[in-house]
Design a protein around this motif. Structure first.
Motif, PDB file in Angstrom:
ATOM      1  N   SER A   1     121.826  26.921 -23.878  1.00 15.21           N
ATOM      2  CA  SER A   1     121.221  26.521 -25.315  1.00 15.21           C
ATOM      3  C   SER A   1     122.086  26.873 -26.267  1.00 15.21           C
ATOM      4  O   SER A   1     122.420  26.126 -27.296  1.00 15.21           O
ATOM      5  CB  SER A   1     119.966  27.051 -25.590  1.00 15.21           C
ATOM      6  OG  SER A   1     119.023  26.403 -24.505  1.00 15.21           O
ATOM      7  N   PRO A   2     122.660  28.075 -26.485  1.00 15.03           N
ATOM      8  CA  PRO A   2     123.585  28.490 -27.555  1.00 15.03           C
ATOM      9  C   PRO A   2     124.833  27.285 -27.648  1.00 15.03           C
ATOM     10  O   PRO A   2     124.994  27.172 -29.078  1.00 15.03           O
ATOM     11  CB  PRO A   2     124.191  29.834 -27.277  1.00 15.03           C
ATOM     12  CG  PRO A   2     123.235  30.443 -26.453  1.00 15.03           C
ATOM     13  CD  PRO A   2     122.707  29.456 -25.574  1.00 15.03           C
ATOM     14  N   PHE A   3     125.262  26.843 -26.899  1.00 19.85           N
ATOM     15  CA  PHE A   3     126.634  25.900 -27.020  1.00 19.85           C
ATOM     16  C   PHE A   3     126.031  24.545 -26.963  1.00 19.85           C
ATOM     17  O   PHE A   3     126.434  23.976 -28.187  1.00 19.85           O
ATOM     18  CB  PHE A   3     127.102  25.679 -25.586  1.00 19.85           C
ATOM     19  CG  PHE A   3     128.235  24.955 -25.764  1.00 19.85           C
ATOM     20  CD1 PHE A   3     129.496  25.095 -26.728  1.00 19.85           C
ATOM     21  CD2 PHE A   3     128.408  23.670 -24.848  1.00 19.85           C
ATOM     22  CE1 PHE A   3     130.595  24.189 -26.781  1.00 19.85           C
ATOM     23  CE2 PHE A   3     129.492  22.851 -25.074  1.00 19.85           C
ATOM     24  CZ  PHE A   3     130.597  23.209 -25.781  1.00 19.85           C
ATOM     25  N   LEU A   4     124.764  24.180 -26.597  1.00 17.83           N
ATOM     26  CA  LEU A   4     124.268  22.811 -26.930  1.00 17.83           C
ATOM     27  C   LEU A   4     123.580  22.726 -28.444  1.00 17.83           C
ATOM     28  O   LEU A   4     123.707  21.796 -28.834  1.00 17.83           O
ATOM     29  CB  LEU A   4     123.160  22.630 -25.726  1.00 17.83           C
ATOM     30  CG  LEU A   4     123.755  22.172 -24.420  1.00 17.83           C
ATOM     31  CD1 LEU A   4     122.625  21.866 -23.661  1.00 17.83           C
ATOM     32  CD2 LEU A   4     124.759  20.995 -24.619  1.00 17.83           C
TER      33      LEU A   4
ATOM     34  N   TYR B   1     130.301  25.905 -16.020  1.00 17.98           N
ATOM     35  CA  TYR B   1     129.723  25.622 -17.170  1.00 17.98           C
ATOM     36  C   TYR B   1     129.272  24.247 -17.363  1.00 17.98           C
ATOM     37  O   TYR B   1     127.913  24.218 -17.723  1.00 17.98           O
ATOM     38  CB  TYR B   1     130.209  26.155 -18.429  1.00 17.98           C
ATOM     39  CG  TYR B   1     129.469  26.448 -19.502  1.00 17.98           C
ATOM     40  CD1 TYR B   1     128.674  27.838 -19.579  1.00 17.98           C
ATOM     41  CD2 TYR B   1     129.268  25.714 -20.774  1.00 17.98           C
ATOM     42  CE1 TYR B   1     127.630  28.005 -20.447  1.00 17.98           C
ATOM     43  CE2 TYR B   1     128.722  26.024 -21.641  1.00 17.98           C
ATOM     44  CZ  TYR B   1     127.755  26.960 -21.657  1.00 17.98           C
ATOM     45  OH  TYR B   1     126.903  27.386 -22.771  1.00 17.98           O
ATOM     46  N   THR B   2     130.224  23.659 -17.025  1.00 16.35           N
ATOM     47  CA  THR B   2     129.837  22.220 -17.294  1.00 16.35           C
ATOM     48  C   THR B   2     128.633  21.776 -16.337  1.00 16.35           C
ATOM     49  O   THR B   2     127.823  20.916 -16.623  1.00 16.35           O
ATOM     50  CB  THR B   2     130.895  21.190 -16.585  1.00 16.35           C
ATOM     51  OG1 THR B   2     132.170  21.531 -17.739  1.00 16.35           O
ATOM     52  CG2 THR B   2     130.749  19.730 -16.895  1.00 16.35           C
ATOM     53  N   LEU B   3     128.497  22.225 -14.999  1.00 15.18           N
ATOM     54  CA  LEU B   3     127.668  21.950 -13.962  1.00 15.18           C
ATOM     55  C   LEU B   3     126.290  22.384 -14.456  1.00 15.18           C
ATOM     56  O   LEU B   3     125.358  22.094 -14.331  1.00 15.18           O
ATOM     57  CB  LEU B   3     127.875  22.561 -12.632  1.00 15.18           C
ATOM     58  CG  LEU B   3     126.868  22.443 -11.611  1.00 15.18           C
ATOM     59  CD1 LEU B   3     126.780  21.030 -11.203  1.00 15.18           C
ATOM     60  CD2 LEU B   3     127.469  23.252 -10.395  1.00 15.18           C
ATOM     61  N   ALA B   4     126.352  23.619 -15.382  1.00 14.64           N
ATOM     62  CA  ALA B   4     125.370  24.113 -15.805  1.00 14.64           C
ATOM     63  C   ALA B   4     124.549  23.285 -16.669  1.00 14.64           C
ATOM     64  O   ALA B   4     123.394  23.156 -17.004  1.00 14.64           O
ATOM     65  CB  ALA B   4     125.266  25.779 -16.278  1.00 14.64           C
TER      66      ALA B   4
ATOM     67  N   TYR C   1     120.917  21.479 -16.749  1.00 14.21           N
ATOM     68  CA  TYR C   1     120.167  21.918 -17.519  1.00 14.21           C
ATOM     69  C   TYR C   1     119.600  20.511 -18.045  1.00 14.21           C
ATOM     70  O   TYR C   1     118.447  20.490 -18.354  1.00 14.21           O
ATOM     71  CB  TYR C   1     120.709  22.664 -18.535  1.00 14.21           C
ATOM     72  CG  TYR C   1     119.869  23.033 -19.842  1.00 14.21           C
ATOM     73  CD1 TYR C   1     119.023  23.911 -19.919  1.00 14.21           C
ATOM     74  CD2 TYR C   1     119.991  21.919 -20.841  1.00 14.21           C
ATOM     75  CE1 TYR C   1     118.084  24.317 -20.892  1.00 14.21           C
ATOM     76  CE2 TYR C   1     119.064  22.458 -22.160  1.00 14.21           C
ATOM     77  CZ  TYR C   1     118.239  23.605 -22.006  1.00 14.21           C
ATOM     78  OH  TYR C   1     117.474  23.848 -23.057  1.00 14.21           O
ATOM     79  N   CYS C   2     120.386  19.586 -18.203  1.00 17.87           N
ATOM     80  CA  CYS C   2     119.760  18.308 -18.996  1.00 17.87           C
ATOM     81  C   CYS C   2     119.023  17.578 -17.648  1.00 17.87           C
ATOM     82  O   CYS C   2     118.031  16.903 -18.207  1.00 17.87           O
ATOM     83  CB  CYS C   2     121.211  17.322 -19.219  1.00 17.87           C
ATOM     84  SG  CYS C   2     122.146  17.993 -20.494  1.00 17.87           S
TER      85      CYS C   2
ATOM     86  N   MET D   1     114.833  28.898 -17.270  1.00 19.32           N
ATOM     87  CA  MET D   1     114.891  29.989 -18.385  1.00 19.32           C
ATOM     88  C   MET D   1     116.403  30.586 -18.257  1.00 19.32           C
ATOM     89  O   MET D   1     116.978  30.805 -19.586  1.00 19.32           O
ATOM     90  CB  MET D   1     113.873  30.996 -18.272  1.00 19.32           C
ATOM     91  CG  MET D   1     112.425  30.342 -18.642  1.00 19.32           C
ATOM     92  SD  MET D   1     111.228  31.741 -19.036  1.00 19.32           S
ATOM     93  CE  MET D   1     110.809  32.229 -17.195  1.00 19.32           C
ATOM     94  N   LEU D   2     116.705  30.790 -17.124  1.00 16.80           N
ATOM     95  CA  LEU D   2     118.251  31.548 -17.349  1.00 16.80           C
ATOM     96  C   LEU D   2     119.118  30.585 -17.619  1.00 16.80           C
ATOM     97  O   LEU D   2     120.104  30.700 -18.477  1.00 16.80           O
ATOM     98  CB  LEU D   2     118.637  31.635 -15.822  1.00 16.80           C
ATOM     99  CG  LEU D   2     119.938  32.451 -15.459  1.00 16.80           C
ATOM    100  CD1 LEU D   2     120.132  33.664 -15.959  1.00 16.80           C
ATOM    101  CD2 LEU D   2     120.160  32.512 -13.809  1.00 16.80           C
ATOM    102  N   LEU D   3     119.034  29.445 -17.320  1.00 16.31           N
ATOM    103  CA  LEU D   3     119.951  28.226 -17.568  1.00 16.31           C
ATOM    104  C   LEU D   3     119.873  28.037 -18.986  1.00 16.31           C
ATOM    105  O   LEU D   3     120.844  27.787 -19.852  1.00 16.31           O
ATOM    106  CB  LEU D   3     119.750  26.891 -16.956  1.00 16.31           C
ATOM    107  CG  LEU D   3     120.464  26.611 -15.820  1.00 16.31           C
ATOM    108  CD1 LEU D   3     119.939  25.340 -15.087  1.00 16.31           C
ATOM    109  CD2 LEU D   3     121.788  26.563 -15.774  1.00 16.31           C
ATOM    110  N   ASP D   4     118.598  28.144 -19.524  1.00 15.31           N
ATOM    111  CA  ASP D   4     118.257  27.916 -20.994  1.00 15.31           C
ATOM    112  C   ASP D   4     119.251  28.959 -21.867  1.00 15.31           C
ATOM    113  O   ASP D   4     119.807  28.632 -22.867  1.00 15.31           O
ATOM    114  CB  ASP D   4     116.850  28.191 -21.261  1.00 15.31           C
ATOM    115  CG  ASP D   4     116.476  27.806 -22.729  1.00 15.31           C
ATOM    116  OD1 ASP D   4     116.929  26.517 -23.339  1.00 15.31           O
ATOM    117  OD2 ASP D   4     115.949  28.535 -23.696  1.00 15.31           O
ATOM    118  N   ARG D   5     119.104  30.308 -21.479  1.00  7.41           N
ATOM    119  CA  ARG D   5     119.535  31.381 -22.018  1.00  7.41           C
ATOM    120  C   ARG D   5     121.151  31.219 -22.132  1.00  7.41           C
ATOM    121  O   ARG D   5     121.921  31.566 -22.994  1.00  7.41           O
ATOM    122  CB  ARG D   5     119.319  32.518 -21.459  1.00  7.41           C
ATOM    123  CG  ARG D   5     118.113  33.046 -21.900  1.00  7.41           C
ATOM    124  CD  ARG D   5     117.830  34.542 -21.482  1.00  7.41           C
ATOM    125  NE  ARG D   5     118.574  35.091 -20.502  1.00  7.41           N
ATOM    126  CZ  ARG D   5     118.128  35.796 -19.553  1.00  7.41           C
ATOM    127  NH1 ARG D   5     116.903  36.010 -19.459  1.00  7.41           N
ATOM    128  NH2 ARG D   5     118.845  36.495 -18.648  1.00  7.41           N
TER     129      ARG D   5
END
Length: 86
Positions: A44-47, A14-17, A21-22, A37-41
């Motif tokens: 994004s909820p956590f960020l 998850y940290t790598l994701a 993403y950044c 878009m997959l990474l965004d889904r």
């Protein structure tokens, strides 16, 4: 302990994701790809929990705070597991 290794692996993934993403946000159109878009889904909820932190000199520090909180959650989970399992 196998459970600790699995939890560590999931948190690292998850940290790598979040990091990917950044990094993808720096490149125009990268987040509009299917992978973006997959990474965004996933991320994004956590960020979005940390977007109350205002940017400083147009630099968004919320992902760094999110990574620190993620690390603290991981360590807290290990602490609870040590208490429960022994």
């Amino acid at each position: 302990m196998l459970l600790k290794e699995i939890i560590t692996g999931l948190f690292q993934l998850y940290t790598l994701a979040i990091v990917v993403y950044c990094l993808m946000s720096w490149f125009p159109g990268a987040l509009q790809t299917k992978f973006g878009m997959l990474l965004d889904r996933i991320v994004s909820p956590f960020l979005d929990l940390f977007h109350f932190i205002p940017p400083i000199f147009n630099i968004d520090f919320s992902p760094i705070i999110a990574l620190v909180v993620l690390e603290l959650v991981e360590q807290g989970l290990f602490f609870l597991l040590r208490i429960l399992i022994g």
